[in-house]
Design a protein around this motif. Sequence first.
Motif, mmCIF file in Angstrom:
data_model
loop_
_atom_site.group_PDB
_atom_site.id
_atom_site.type_symbol
_atom_site.label_atom_id
_atom_site.label_comp_id
_atom_site.label_asym_id
_atom_site.label_seq_id
_atom_site.Cartn_x
_atom_site.Cartn_y
_atom_site.Cartn_z
ATOM 1 N N LEU A 9 0.699 -1.127 0.217
ATOM 2 C CA LEU A 9 0.023 -0.110 -0.007
ATOM 3 C C LEU A 9 0.822 1.162 -0.026
ATOM 4 O O LEU A 9 1.681 1.466 0.634
ATOM 5 C CB LEU A 9 -0.806 0.050 1.431
ATOM 6 C CG LEU A 9 -2.139 -1.018 1.176
ATOM 7 C CD1 LEU A 9 -2.825 -0.849 2.759
ATOM 8 C CD2 LEU A 9 -3.202 -0.680 0.264
ATOM 9 N N ASN A 10 0.513 2.229 -0.794
ATOM 10 C CA ASN A 10 1.324 3.338 -1.031
ATOM 11 C C ASN A 10 0.813 4.473 -0.167
ATOM 12 O O ASN A 10 -0.104 5.147 -0.415
ATOM 13 C CB ASN A 10 1.242 3.635 -2.600
ATOM 14 C CG ASN A 10 2.026 5.140 -2.930
ATOM 15 O OD1 ASN A 10 2.853 5.456 -2.207
ATOM 16 N ND2 ASN A 10 1.556 5.716 -3.768
ATOM 17 N N PHE A 11 1.375 4.750 0.837
ATOM 18 C CA PHE A 11 1.044 5.865 1.757
ATOM 19 C C PHE A 11 1.682 7.046 1.527
ATOM 20 O O PHE A 11 2.909 7.329 1.276
ATOM 21 C CB PHE A 11 1.463 5.332 3.215
ATOM 22 C CG PHE A 11 0.329 4.351 3.924
ATOM 23 C CD1 PHE A 11 -0.903 4.538 4.416
ATOM 24 C CD2 PHE A 11 0.798 2.972 3.744
ATOM 25 C CE1 PHE A 11 -1.976 3.548 4.838
ATOM 26 C CE2 PHE A 11 -0.113 2.028 4.324
ATOM 27 C CZ PHE A 11 -1.273 2.176 4.814
ATOM 28 N N ASP A 12 0.659 8.135 1.664
ATOM 29 C CA ASP A 12 1.338 9.565 1.476
ATOM 30 C C ASP A 12 0.350 10.398 2.342
ATOM 31 O O ASP A 12 -0.603 10.911 2.043
ATOM 32 C CB ASP A 12 1.072 9.973 0.059
ATOM 33 C CG ASP A 12 1.324 11.459 -0.107
ATOM 34 O OD1 ASP A 12 2.248 11.806 0.550
ATOM 35 O OD2 ASP A 12 0.727 12.184 -0.877
ATOM 36 N N ASN A 13 1.166 10.475 3.544
ATOM 37 C CA ASN A 13 -0.024 11.414 4.716
ATOM 38 C C ASN A 13 0.263 12.600 4.723
ATOM 39 O O ASN A 13 0.801 12.947 5.458
ATOM 40 C CB ASN A 13 0.385 10.464 6.002
ATOM 41 C CG ASN A 13 0.468 9.078 6.066
ATOM 42 O OD1 ASN A 13 -0.575 8.422 5.558
ATOM 43 N ND2 ASN A 13 1.572 8.254 6.453
ATOM 44 N N GLN A 14 -0.555 13.094 3.861
ATOM 45 C CA GLN A 14 -0.675 14.930 3.620
ATOM 46 C C GLN A 14 -1.157 15.484 4.855
ATOM 47 O O GLN A 14 -0.924 16.313 5.370
ATOM 48 C CB GLN A 14 -1.461 15.288 2.354
ATOM 49 C CG GLN A 14 -0.825 14.739 1.048
ATOM 50 C CD GLN A 14 0.499 15.517 0.855
ATOM 51 O OE1 GLN A 14 0.554 16.704 1.231
ATOM 52 N NE2 GLN A 14 1.205 15.148 0.302
ATOM 53 N N PHE A 15 -2.319 14.947 5.604
ATOM 54 C CA PHE A 15 -3.040 15.538 6.861
ATOM 55 C C PHE A 15 -1.784 15.556 7.927
ATOM 56 O O PHE A 15 -1.677 16.803 8.353
ATOM 57 C CB PHE A 15 -4.103 14.756 7.330
ATOM 58 C CG PHE A 15 -5.088 15.323 8.400
ATOM 59 C CD1 PHE A 15 -6.094 16.248 7.847
ATOM 60 C CD2 PHE A 15 -4.626 15.170 9.627
ATOM 61 C CE1 PHE A 15 -6.755 16.850 8.707
ATOM 62 C CE2 PHE A 15 -5.468 15.959 10.376
ATOM 63 C CZ PHE A 15 -6.686 16.871 10.012
ATOM 64 N N THR A 16 -1.090 14.508 8.116
ATOM 65 C CA THR A 16 0.125 14.922 9.267
ATOM 66 C C THR A 16 1.217 15.565 8.844
ATOM 67 O O THR A 16 1.829 16.264 9.621
ATOM 68 C CB THR A 16 0.477 13.643 9.700
ATOM 69 O OG1 THR A 16 0.904 12.531 8.725
ATOM 70 C CG2 THR A 16 -0.501 12.713 10.685
ATOM 71 N N GLN A 17 1.438 15.427 7.604
ATOM 72 C CA GLN A 17 2.535 16.225 7.063
ATOM 73 C C GLN A 17 2.555 17.795 6.946
ATOM 74 O O GLN A 17 3.311 18.342 7.183
ATOM 75 C CB GLN A 17 3.037 15.801 5.608
ATOM 76 C CG GLN A 17 3.999 14.509 5.657
ATOM 77 C CD GLN A 17 3.949 13.883 4.492
ATOM 78 O OE1 GLN A 17 4.285 14.678 3.353
ATOM 79 N NE2 GLN A 17 4.017 12.772 4.061
ATOM 80 N N ASN A 18 1.215 18.269 6.743
ATOM 81 C CA ASN A 18 0.972 19.657 6.335
ATOM 82 C C ASN A 18 0.314 20.383 7.758
ATOM 83 O O ASN A 18 0.397 21.606 7.633
ATOM 84 C CB ASN A 18 -0.069 19.738 5.293
ATOM 85 C CG ASN A 18 0.501 19.392 4.000
ATOM 86 O OD1 ASN A 18 1.580 19.402 3.795
ATOM 87 N ND2 ASN A 18 -0.481 18.981 3.234
ATOM 88 N N LEU A 19 -0.204 19.567 8.639
ATOM 89 C CA LEU A 19 -0.753 20.473 9.625
ATOM 90 C C LEU A 19 -0.287 20.164 11.056
ATOM 91 O O LEU A 19 0.364 19.236 11.265
ATOM 92 C CB LEU A 19 -2.491 19.695 9.615
ATOM 93 C CG LEU A 19 -3.185 20.049 8.193
ATOM 94 C CD1 LEU A 19 -4.635 19.369 8.185
ATOM 95 C CD2 LEU A 19 -3.479 21.499 8.364
ATOM 96 N N PRO A 20 -0.501 21.261 11.817
ATOM 97 C CA PRO A 20 0.020 21.204 13.243
ATOM 98 C C PRO A 20 -0.264 19.980 14.049
ATOM 99 O O PRO A 20 -1.527 19.667 14.306
ATOM 100 C CB PRO A 20 -0.496 22.422 13.854
ATOM 101 C CG PRO A 20 -1.495 22.975 13.029
ATOM 102 C CD PRO A 20 -1.534 22.379 11.653
#
Length: 535
Positions: A9-20
């Motif tokens: 599975l290809n994970f790309d965790n934008q929520f945790t990367q971009n937000l405080p």
Amino acid sequence: MKFSQLERLNFDNQFTQNLPADVNPVNSRRQVRNACYSRVLPTKVTDPKLIAWSREVAELLDLDDDPFATTEAGEVFGGNRVLAGMDPFAMCYGGHQFGNWAGQLGDGRAINLGEVVNSRNRRWTLQLKGAGPTQYSRTADGLAVLRSSVREFLCSEAMSHLGVPTTRALSLVLSGEKVVRDMFYDGNPQRELGAIVCRVAPSFTRFGNFQIFAARGELDVLRQLVDHTIRNDFPHLGAPSAASYAAWFSEICRTTADMLVHWMRVGFVHGVMNTDNMSILGLTIDYGPYGWLENYDPNWTPNTTDASGRRYRFGQQPQIALWNLAQLGQALISLFDTLEPLQAGLDLYSTYFNTECRAMMLGKLGLNVIAGQTETDTALTNDILDVLSPVETDMTIFYRRLAVLPLDGTPDKLDDSVLDALSDAYYLPAQLTEDYRATAIGWLQRYRTRVRLEGISDLERRQRMDAVNPKYVLRNYMAQLAIDKADQGDYSLISELLELLRHPYDEQPNHEEFAGKRPDWARERAGCSMLSCSS
Ligand code: AMP
Ligand code: MG
């Protein structure tokens, strides 16, 4: 054989990367400030066992191996194994509960595992519900019981197959542990089987995610979350700007209206339309004490907690959605120089909902919107209530029977026998008084006139109607039968119902037993007629 696709599975965790993030790494229950989420791991369970799986949702994730062939799906979707690339977290959100601001709520028993980007470049967030306590669990245990998990698993998938926007459910896993619940809040706690559902959606962001920052005056975090949401979930609106904020709010109003039109079409009652249970994507989210209308009663709510005020009754859902949107608008005021764009969104909700709802009500009758007919059509669709509500009439069966009511070549004056075709829909035939029959036949006469105006044959009318009026919905008693069996260790009915509900508009002669009226035993039984929030 290994379920090796899970590892890929290809994970790309934008929520945790971009937000405080919450700066405190400890999983303790508390108020979390200036953060969109807290990192938290699922609690390990003793004996996870996969008992149901949705192959359509698996396909969204490019998973087509047999999940039952190994123990891995149970391990991963029961929360025991965190895969490389996952970054588990619980979201901070607030909400209005039953009309009152409740402050911080948050993912008290949901843990997001991460965002998967599939081979078609679509983004899906995986979320475990019932995977143990988080920073937002307040006084509760972070767990879920089998009965509520079966209901969430089956209904998410049933709604999706009905064409209703919804979060999805990939899997249902037994934890192997017991969870204590006082189902009737009457001082009688029982040990029930624990379970975990893996929910899947592009995002699980709710109105309440924005409300919490406005309420606390954390306007910088609010803007970060809005900008992230627009970039990730509404990329077609362009970069964050005054114009895209306005377009975004309007789009939320429109997709919410769409969802409500669908609920009214299929007879779905959410039961807890608090602002923390409203998805920013217009998806049906958080299946708790929901229910399906059986006898048509716009005042019905399945939720025992709401039995006195009936705030979330079937017929009031569209107004509640508007109230919720107004609360969201209130939370977004700091993004705008004037209130005009927010008012425009709310106005759009009302006009768009009314137009779409009228078209939907006509569509259920096999009719199209025709210019110049608005007034008579509105009267026709309004007056169907005089046919559906005075006597106990099963809404789902009524529309399917109406679709096969012969109108071609009928005599000028319809007589009593025309009601025979609808008899399956009536719970109590003794209620069909002379008065009622006259009203129903009068309405059918008007209906026939309108059908003739449209110039469609019985065959075409039936095809149109059967495409929008389901034959099979997840009646509350059906879910309860599956739960009763599952409690005894027999999970077959969950899969059977999942299969049945894959084709809700089709005739399925082998499953006529689920196309009939709610059986008498289910009339007053808990879980079938009323549900508590205990889950
Ligand atoms: P609901 O009414 O299910 O939408 O839940 C309202 C709030 O209560 C949300 O913040 C949930 O996360 C939280 N909640 C509900 N049940 C539990 C539970 N068993 N453990 C922890 N938090 C819960
Ligand atoms: Mg909720």
